[in-house]
Each structure stands twice: as C-alpha cells, then as structure tokens.
Design a protein around this motif. Sequence first.
Motif, PDB file in Angstrom:
ATOM      1  N   SER A 144       1.807 -44.303 -87.359  1.00  0.00           N
ATOM      2  CA  SER A 144       3.236 -44.643 -86.947  1.00  0.00           C
ATOM      3  C   SER A 144       3.772 -45.329 -88.337  1.00  0.00           C
ATOM      4  O   SER A 144       5.055 -45.358 -88.500  1.00  0.00           O
ATOM      5  CB  SER A 144       3.135 -45.552 -85.697  1.00  0.00           C
ATOM      6  N   VAL A 145       3.101 -46.199 -89.040  1.00  0.00           N
ATOM      7  CA  VAL A 145       3.683 -47.124 -90.042  1.00  0.00           C
ATOM      8  C   VAL A 145       3.787 -46.133 -91.105  1.00  0.00           C
ATOM      9  O   VAL A 145       4.948 -46.195 -91.894  1.00  0.00           O
ATOM     10  CB  VAL A 145       2.474 -48.003 -90.401  1.00  0.00           C
ATOM     11  N   VAL A 146       3.135 -45.126 -91.458  1.00  0.00           N
ATOM     12  CA  VAL A 146       3.399 -44.060 -92.574  1.00  0.00           C
ATOM     13  C   VAL A 146       4.617 -43.289 -92.248  1.00  0.00           C
ATOM     14  O   VAL A 146       5.251 -43.035 -93.090  1.00  0.00           O
ATOM     15  CB  VAL A 146       2.016 -43.272 -92.761  1.00  0.00           C
ATOM     16  N   ARG A 147       4.683 -42.933 -91.038  1.00  0.00           N
ATOM     17  CA  ARG A 147       5.674 -42.130 -90.623  1.00  0.00           C
ATOM     18  C   ARG A 147       6.967 -42.745 -90.888  1.00  0.00           C
ATOM     19  O   ARG A 147       8.063 -42.437 -90.995  1.00  0.00           O
ATOM     20  CB  ARG A 147       5.634 -41.611 -89.191  1.00  0.00           C
ATOM     21  N   GLU A 148       7.071 -44.224 -90.296  1.00  0.00           N
ATOM     22  CA  GLU A 148       8.248 -45.128 -90.474  1.00  0.00           C
ATOM     23  C   GLU A 148       8.629 -45.345 -91.538  1.00  0.00           C
ATOM     24  O   GLU A 148       9.916 -45.160 -92.011  1.00  0.00           O
ATOM     25  CB  GLU A 148       7.846 -46.293 -89.747  1.00  0.00           C
ATOM     26  N   ILE A 149       7.783 -45.501 -92.582  1.00  0.00           N
ATOM     27  CA  ILE A 149       8.016 -45.884 -94.216  1.00  0.00           C
ATOM     28  C   ILE A 149       8.732 -44.337 -94.568  1.00  0.00           C
ATOM     29  O   ILE A 149       9.774 -44.488 -95.298  1.00  0.00           O
ATOM     30  CB  ILE A 149       6.806 -46.049 -94.966  1.00  0.00           C
ATOM     31  N   ILE A 150       8.231 -43.306 -94.328  1.00  0.00           N
ATOM     32  CA  ILE A 150       8.904 -42.059 -94.934  1.00  0.00           C
ATOM     33  C   ILE A 150      10.180 -41.950 -94.134  1.00  0.00           C
ATOM     34  O   ILE A 150      10.989 -41.284 -94.836  1.00  0.00           O
ATOM     35  CB  ILE A 150       7.978 -40.848 -94.462  1.00  0.00           C
ATOM     36  N   THR A 151      10.320 -42.092 -92.784  1.00  0.00           N
ATOM     37  CA  THR A 151      11.565 -41.860 -92.276  1.00  0.00           C
ATOM     38  C   THR A 151      12.739 -42.833 -92.920  1.00  0.00           C
ATOM     39  O   THR A 151      13.710 -42.298 -93.204  1.00  0.00           O
ATOM     40  CB  THR A 151      11.346 -42.273 -90.835  1.00  0.00           C
ATOM     41  N   ASN A 152      12.306 -44.006 -93.079  1.00  0.00           N
ATOM     42  CA  ASN A 152      13.250 -45.181 -93.548  1.00  0.00           C
ATOM     43  C   ASN A 152      13.707 -44.423 -95.018  1.00  0.00           C
ATOM     44  O   ASN A 152      14.603 -44.564 -95.431  1.00  0.00           O
ATOM     45  CB  ASN A 152      12.817 -46.356 -93.787  1.00  0.00           C
ATOM     46  N   ALA A 153      12.581 -44.128 -95.801  1.00  0.00           N
ATOM     47  CA  ALA A 153      12.909 -43.598 -97.110  1.00  0.00           C
ATOM     48  C   ALA A 153      14.067 -42.272 -97.044  1.00  0.00           C
ATOM     49  O   ALA A 153      14.967 -42.309 -98.006  1.00  0.00           O
ATOM     50  CB  ALA A 153      11.925 -43.252 -97.778  1.00  0.00           C
ATOM     51  N   LEU A 154      13.785 -41.310 -96.206  1.00  0.00           N
ATOM     52  CA  LEU A 154      14.407 -40.217 -95.918  1.00  0.00           C
ATOM     53  C   LEU A 154      15.902 -40.663 -95.533  1.00  0.00           C
ATOM     54  O   LEU A 154      16.886 -39.984 -95.977  1.00  0.00           O
ATOM     55  CB  LEU A 154      14.011 -39.066 -95.170  1.00  0.00           C
ATOM     56  N   LYS A 155      15.939 -41.658 -94.763  1.00  0.00           N
ATOM     57  CA  LYS A 155      17.271 -41.926 -93.917  1.00  0.00           C
ATOM     58  C   LYS A 155      18.072 -42.829 -94.897  1.00  0.00           C
ATOM     59  O   LYS A 155      19.266 -42.602 -94.946  1.00  0.00           O
ATOM     60  CB  LYS A 155      16.971 -42.738 -92.796  1.00  0.00           C
ATOM     61  N   HIS A 156      17.532 -43.765 -95.791  1.00  0.00           N
ATOM     62  CA  HIS A 156      18.161 -44.645 -96.477  1.00  0.00           C
ATOM     63  C   HIS A 156      18.487 -44.562 -97.779  1.00  0.00           C
ATOM     64  O   HIS A 156      19.433 -44.833 -98.534  1.00  0.00           O
ATOM     65  CB  HIS A 156      17.844 -46.143 -96.222  1.00  0.00           C
ATOM     66  N   ALA A 157      17.466 -43.767 -98.635  1.00  0.00           N
ATOM     67  CA  ALA A 157      17.286 -43.595-100.062  1.00  0.00           C
ATOM     68  C   ALA A 157      17.745 -42.218-100.603  1.00  0.00           C
ATOM     69  O   ALA A 157      18.072 -42.117-101.831  1.00  0.00           O
ATOM     70  CB  ALA A 157      15.923 -44.178-100.792  1.00  0.00           C
ATOM     71  N   SER A 158      17.683 -41.489 -99.632  1.00  0.00           N
ATOM     72  CA  SER A 158      17.999 -39.803-100.173  1.00  0.00           C
ATOM     73  C   SER A 158      17.203 -39.527-101.297  1.00  0.00           C
ATOM     74  O   SER A 158      17.745 -39.451-102.222  1.00  0.00           O
ATOM     75  CB  SER A 158      19.307 -39.829-100.142  1.00  0.00           C
ATOM     76  N   PRO A 159      15.749 -39.647-101.184  1.00  0.00           N
ATOM     77  CA  PRO A 159      15.093 -39.424-102.275  1.00  0.00           C
ATOM     78  C   PRO A 159      14.623 -37.991-102.770  1.00  0.00           C
ATOM     79  O   PRO A 159      14.888 -37.124-101.831  1.00  0.00           O
ATOM     80  CB  PRO A 159      13.456 -39.995-101.949  1.00  0.00           C
TER      81      PRO A 159
END
Length: 703
Positions: free
Chosen positions: A620-635
């Motif tokens: 869940s932690v890894v999923r949340e980190i990747i979700t936040n990156a895709l959602k807020h940083a547009s990497p």
Amino acid sequence: MRQFLAKPTYQLLTIWLLCLAASAGAIWFATHQPSLGMNFKVSEGQVRVAKVTAAQGAAVAPGARLLRINGMDIRAGDLDNDADMTLNFDGLTAYYARLNTLDAMLHGQTVTLAWADDQDAVHETVIQPQPRLLGSLSAAFWVVLLVGDLCLFISAWVYVLKPRDWGARMFVLSGLMLMVSAYPTAIMYSRELALSGNLFRAMLLTNHFGATMYGATIAPMFLLYPKILVSPRHLLWLPVMAAATFIAELAEVGDEQNSIVFMAAAMLISVIAAVVQWRLTREQPLERASLRWFLLATMVGLMLLTVTLILPPLFGLLPLISTGYAFVFFLIMYVGIALGLRKFRLFDLDEWAYRILLWMAGATAVIAMDIVLVAVGLEQTISLSLTLLLCGGLYFPFRQWLWQRIVNRQTPSFESLLPELSAIAFAATPVSQRERWEALLRRLHDPLELKTSDAQSGAILDEGLRMQVPGCGTLPAYTLHYAGHGARLFSSRDAIFAASLSQLLEQIMSGRSSYEQGVAQERLRIGRDLHDNIGARLLKLIHHLRGTPNAEVARDAMKDLRTAIASMDTRPVPLRNALADWRAEADARCEVAGCRLHWQQNEELPAVELAPRMKATLESVVREIITNALKHASPKRIDVEISADAHVLRASVCNDGEITDPLTWKDGYGLRSMRGRLEELSGCLHIAPAQDKVQLIAEVPLL
C-alpha cells in the motif's frame, strides 16, 4: 565423625568451639594468676596504681607510686610488654630474670608493698595475693583475644567453603598464624605486674613465630589471588626463611629485630605483588573490582601496622602503639575482607555462606551475654532468661536487618513484572519483543554483556561469571556476562528467577498465539466473504464499465480489495515473490500513465518471508507513493530501488517530475497514512531532495 566434619557448617562449628575453648583456657590462666588487687600503669617514668580492683588492694590509694616489693625496687620497664622492641638479647635475658624474681614474690603467702602517696609520704602495706577477678583484666587482653578468634574464624569460614582455592588456603593459614601470635600476646597483657620470666620468654618467642609465619602466608596470598602469579610449590621458600629467622632468634644469633625485618620484607613483597595483580586485571572488571576491595581491606590494615609498629624499631624509635592494640589493624583487614565477600565476591563465595556466619554469631552472643551476666553476680536461671530476652529483642532483629542489607537483594516480584511481560508478549513485531525483553534482562541483572545463545535451559556458568537464560516463544536464549556491571556473581537464585520469568513470558506469549489463531480464523472468514461477495460484484462492475473512464476506478478498487484480502491471509510470502507482485503492479500503473518505470533491486535477496500484514502494508505504501507522484508531479520516469539485508528492507522511490521543496510540504492524509502504517511495523518514512528529484524512502525491520 568423618561425615560430620565433611559439611562446612559442622567444620565451622568445630572451629568455633575450639576458639571458645582456647579463649576459655586463656581466661582461666589469666584469672588464676596471683593478684594484688590493683591495676598498674606507667606515668612519667614511674609505676602508679591505676585502679583498685579487689579488696586486698583497698589499703593503697589510686594514683600512688609503687616503689618496692619485698624490698626490690620497681622500675617502669618491668611493665613493658614490648621489651623485645627496645632491648637486645642481653637486655632481654636480664629482663626475664627480673620477671622471675617478681613472679616468685607474687606467688608467696604475703607481699610487702612500699608506696608513696600524693605528698610523697612513704607507706608500707602487707597484701595477701589472691586469684584475679575477671573484671580486672586489661582492655588489651580482651582486644587481642577477640581479634585472634575473629580473624581465625573469618579465614576458616572462607576456607571451608572454598578449600581448593589457593587464595583461601593462604588466607586461613594467615588467620591461624595470627591466632598463634595473638594468644601469647594476650597472656602477656593479662599480667597485673609480672609473669614468670621463662613463661614470658616462651610467649614472646611464640608471638614472634606466629608473626614471621604470618608474613610467610600474607605475601603468598597476594601472589596467588586473584591470579596465580607464582606456582604454589615455588613459595615454600617463604616459610623456610620464616623458620630460619625464628631459629636464629631462638638461638640469639644475629639481630634481635630479625622477625621485624622479615615482616617488613613480606609487606614489601605483598605491595609489589598487588601492583602486578592490578596490572593483570585491568581488562577484567570482576577481578579488578574484587582486587580493589581486597587491596583496600588488607593494605589499610597492613600499612597501619607497618607504620605504627614495624618501621619505628628499625630506625631506633619506640613503636607508636602497643602490640596489643595494634592487633586491631588485623581485625580491620579481616572484617574488611568479610564485608567484601558479598559485594565483590572475594574468593567467589555465594551469599548462602553468610547464613552460617550469622548463625554462629547468634550462638556466640547468647553464650557471651550469659557469661557476662553471671560474672556480674546474677543467678544462672535469671541470667539465662535475661540473655534470651535481650538477644531476642536486640540481636535477632539486628541479624535480620543485617541479612537484608548485606545478603538479600531487592528482587522484583512476578506481580510487579506482569505488565512488562504482557507488553513484551503483545509487542507489534518480533524486533520490538526482543528489544523489550533484552531491556528487562539488563534492568534486572545489569550485565556487562548480553549475547544470544543456543542454551536450552537456564544455568550458572564459570562459577557465577555467566548465566544462561532459556529462550521462550520466538525469543532466543541469552547468555549474560558479569552481573551488577561486574560487581558481583550470578547466583543460583538469579538462574531460578530468570528461568521462571522466561517460563511465565512463554505462557503469556502462548496465550497471545491462541488469541491470534482465533483472529486469523475470523480474518479468513471475512476475507472469503469479501472475495466471494464484494469481489464478484466489483468484477461484474468492471465488465459492465469496460471501455469507459470509470473502468480504471473499478480496477483500482479491485486491487485495493485484493490487497486487503491478502493481508488477512495467515501464510507468509517470500520476499522475492512480494517484490515481483509490487513491480508488476507499479509497471502497469506507470504504463497506463505514460511514464517509464526503472526498477532496481538486490541480486541476492535474504531468504526471508514477509508476514501478510507487512506485505500488504508495504504494498500500500509503494502504491501510494507512485500514485502521488503520477498525480502531483506528472513525471516521465519513476525510479524504484529496493535493498534488503537480514535486518532491514528499504524501498526508495524518486521521480523527475515537477519538484517542490519537501520542507514546504504539508502532511496530508496520504503522508500521514503512510507514516502511520510504517510506524506500526516499527518502520519510518524519509523525504529528501536528491539530484533534482524528490526521493521517498520507506524502511522496515525484517526481524
């Protein structure tokens, strides 16, 4: 009889009875010497009456100067009990002759005393000598007698408990030689005015024999304890030299201070050996602690003895203290060693030995008090009753207090430790359980070192230097080194208490295991219901929404549901399999978002398995980190680096998207949730900028 004497308690009882018999003999001898009914003292070079002690001396006023006995002039030197310190062999021969003459007069039917009062008027008084009263014996007599008995008994107490220890052997020999030296001194100090010159010479020679042999035993004690510096057989030359010194004095060959010179040499050897022992124990805290107290107890007594009694005659000076009272310095040494036995475990004696000593002290107190009360004139029945009353009201409460202070340590009760044991048993992770258990063992025993071991049961090792604590539940066994931070040894009571504590903790952990089995069964039922009911409905919804934007939302809900169900599983998952699941999911999410995933992990991962709850939390932690990156940083790229060893699993995620300073971030629900999940596993979350990227690092212990 042999079986009787084989037990330490009965051996000490025998020695105690012998000491009482020897003391009784010395007292009988002293009280059967002829008495003039007064005590004398030397003041300003003259012999004066210090105190009238019996009716036959009542005619002489206290403070009067004694001039003559049966016409023979009295000199101040006639009362000198330390004549051997000031006279040569010829002078001692003349001294013995005067004592023979005076003793013969005192054993006559009557004695005529010439004495002068305060106005220098000379008077003559005829006295019929009588046996001495017990109360007229000098304080020095009682001091020397008591010191001789106590020193022998203390040293014998150590020896009967550790008969194979060379330090204990030398210690008891020193106590025996001290008693051999003390009793003749007590008899010399028991005289009122004179003893037989022949007897005085015999007592003086016996005293010197005991003193030289004492020097021959005290030096080896430092050479053999706590470490053996010299082979015991090589130390035979010391008693040989002591015997040669005594024989030379007996034959009046050489100097009359031979014994004193030998004692001074023995003290010098002791000091040198003590310095060497100190250097050899510098990295051994237990030996250093015991040696420190041993040196303090012995060196204080020996140095005081050397400075006040031994050194002055070597420089032609008078001793600073009489030989009788100098014996107190020996008592300081032996009592100091006895006190150090408990705290510093001198000679490795355990606390049970004190029970024997206190029992002997109680019996001695009863007998001694009864004798004193009879001596002051009470009837036997009254004195015995009063003795029992006083000992019951004074000694035995004092004995109990002394036992609590010296012997009994304040060991926590099981009841007071139950909350801590429960906290250990119900700790969130095995790592937390282990840390709490180790902290409790350290608090209870304060060991210098605590290591895991393969011990199957509790035990005392190396005569108390180490103690094994058995394992319990998932906790390993431990070996504790040097109790009390090196100040004491582990006792059998420590081992029993630790084993009982481990057993109680195991029972509590077993109760937790049963509870968790029930919880796991309930989780399994809930998981099946979720899978069969909610999962089926979500799957139907995904098929119904296929081709619409909401289909992805339904798929994410299905993934979260599967993660939740997986966390309820009771079967652990190999770390490599868990990483493969996380990587597949992360790769799929990045592909849908048009972002490239770079996944890097150790080639050689530890062969560990993740508990379902840990796997679900980290997933869940890894999923949340990747979700936040895709959602807020547009990497355009997300880098995931996994590293693990036998103790810690570390997941690092960073991206090259739009960057803001992490210090300006405010913890939203997502960050708080991730931190909370990791803290439940005793883990943590770090956020830091790294080379134009934002890096989040999640760490959790694997043990």
